[in-house]
Design a protein around this motif. Structure first.
Motif, PDB file in Angstrom:
ATOM      1  N   LEU A 140      -2.170  13.692   4.386  1.00  0.00           N
ATOM      2  CA  LEU A 140      -0.733  13.429   4.473  1.00  0.00           C
ATOM      3  C   LEU A 140       0.080  14.688   4.269  1.00  0.00           C
ATOM      4  O   LEU A 140      -0.292  15.581   3.495  1.00  0.00           O
ATOM      5  N   LYS A 141       1.205  14.738   4.978  1.00  0.00           N
ATOM      6  CA  LYS A 141       2.115  15.873   4.929  1.00  0.00           C
ATOM      7  C   LYS A 141       3.482  15.391   4.458  1.00  0.00           C
ATOM      8  O   LYS A 141       3.828  14.218   4.644  1.00  0.00           O
ATOM      9  N   VAL A 190       6.658   5.326   1.868  1.00  0.00           N
ATOM     10  CA  VAL A 190       5.608   6.317   1.678  1.00  0.00           C
ATOM     11  C   VAL A 190       6.293   7.654   1.417  1.00  0.00           C
ATOM     12  O   VAL A 190       7.110   8.104   2.230  1.00  0.00           O
ATOM     13  N   THR A 191       5.973   8.261   0.281  1.00  0.00           N
ATOM     14  CA  THR A 191       6.556   9.547  -0.079  1.00  0.00           C
ATOM     15  C   THR A 191       5.433  10.545  -0.330  1.00  0.00           C
ATOM     16  O   THR A 191       4.550  10.286  -1.145  1.00  0.00           O
ATOM     17  N   GLY A 225       0.771  -1.234   0.000  1.00  0.00           N
ATOM     18  CA  GLY A 225       0.000   0.000   0.000  1.00  0.00           C
ATOM     19  C   GLY A 225       0.802   1.284   0.000  1.00  0.00           C
ATOM     20  O   GLY A 225       0.230   2.367  -0.089  1.00  0.00           O
ATOM     21  N   GLY A 226       2.105   1.197   0.103  1.00  0.00           N
ATOM     22  CA  GLY A 226       2.903   2.409   0.074  1.00  0.00           C
ATOM     23  C   GLY A 226       2.937   3.006  -1.325  1.00  0.00           C
ATOM     24  O   GLY A 226       2.444   2.417  -2.290  1.00  0.00           O
ATOM     25  N   GLY A 227       3.533   4.189  -1.418  1.00  0.00           N
ATOM     26  CA  GLY A 227       3.652   4.828  -2.724  1.00  0.00           C
ATOM     27  C   GLY A 227       3.884   6.310  -2.610  1.00  0.00           C
ATOM     28  O   GLY A 227       4.246   6.823  -1.543  1.00  0.00           O
ATOM     29  N   LEU A 228       3.670   6.988  -3.723  1.00  0.00           N
ATOM     30  CA  LEU A 228       3.870   8.429  -3.823  1.00  0.00           C
ATOM     31  C   LEU A 228       2.502   9.115  -3.869  1.00  0.00           C
ATOM     32  O   LEU A 228       1.638   8.709  -4.637  1.00  0.00           O
ATOM     33  N   VAL A 229       2.353  10.145  -3.048  1.00  0.00           N
ATOM     34  CA  VAL A 229       1.086  10.870  -2.994  1.00  0.00           C
ATOM     35  C   VAL A 229       1.374  12.339  -2.750  1.00  0.00           C
ATOM     36  O   VAL A 229       2.399  12.686  -2.145  1.00  0.00           O
ATOM     37  N   GLY A 249      -3.247  14.213   0.401  1.00  0.00           N
ATOM     38  CA  GLY A 249      -3.821  12.972  -0.102  1.00  0.00           C
ATOM     39  C   GLY A 249      -3.891  11.889   0.958  1.00  0.00           C
ATOM     40  O   GLY A 249      -3.579  12.114   2.135  1.00  0.00           O
ATOM     41  N   SER A 250      -4.294  10.706   0.510  1.00  0.00           N
ATOM     42  CA  SER A 250      -4.484   9.574   1.418  1.00  0.00           C
ATOM     43  C   SER A 250      -3.818   8.321   0.875  1.00  0.00           C
ATOM     44  O   SER A 250      -3.682   8.160  -0.341  1.00  0.00           O
TER      45      SER A 250
END
Length: 122
Positions: A85-86, A118-119, A8-12, A16-17
């Motif tokens: 998210l920050k 998570v980015t 479930g990680g990734g770039l957002v 976002g969520s």
């Protein structure tokens, strides 16, 4: 004995969520506390959120009101819903569980997942 697989990680973008999942498998007698930690380069791993087998939760002050931890005991899975998210939430997120595997001692051990990045971009 016990394996943890995260996803479930990734770039957002900021605001976002993301939803992280962590499934435990193996020769498991019981799973107690399940947690999410995070770590950035040069810093200690910090607790983000934890949940007991009875559903009691606790959160780091920095994520209260934005992140929600939950679990599905039937699936031996823990989730982390991350909202608003920050950029400072950027880290490798690790799943952890205190579990008792089927062994001769039936002792409890702490297990860790491999981590998921998570980015959060500004």
């Amino acid at each position: 004995q016990v394996q943890l697989v995260e996803s479930g990680g990734g770039l957002v973008q900021a605001g976002g969520s993301l939803r992280l999942s962590c499934a435990a498998s193996g020769s498991i007698f019981s799973i107690n506390r399940m947690s999410w930690y995070r770590q950035t380069p040069g810093k200690q791993r910090e607790l983000v959120a934890a949940i007991t087998s009875g559903g009691r939760t606790n959160y780091a002050d920095s994520v209260k009101g934005r992140f929600t931890i939950s679990r599905d005991n039937a699936k031996n899975t823990v989730y982390l819903q991350m909202n608003s998210l920050k950029p400072e939430d950027t880290a490798v997120y690790y799943c952890s569980t205190d579990a008792v595997p089927y062994t001769t001692t039936m002792a409890q051990y702490r297990y860790w997942g491999q981590g998921t990045q998570v980015t959060v971009s500004s």
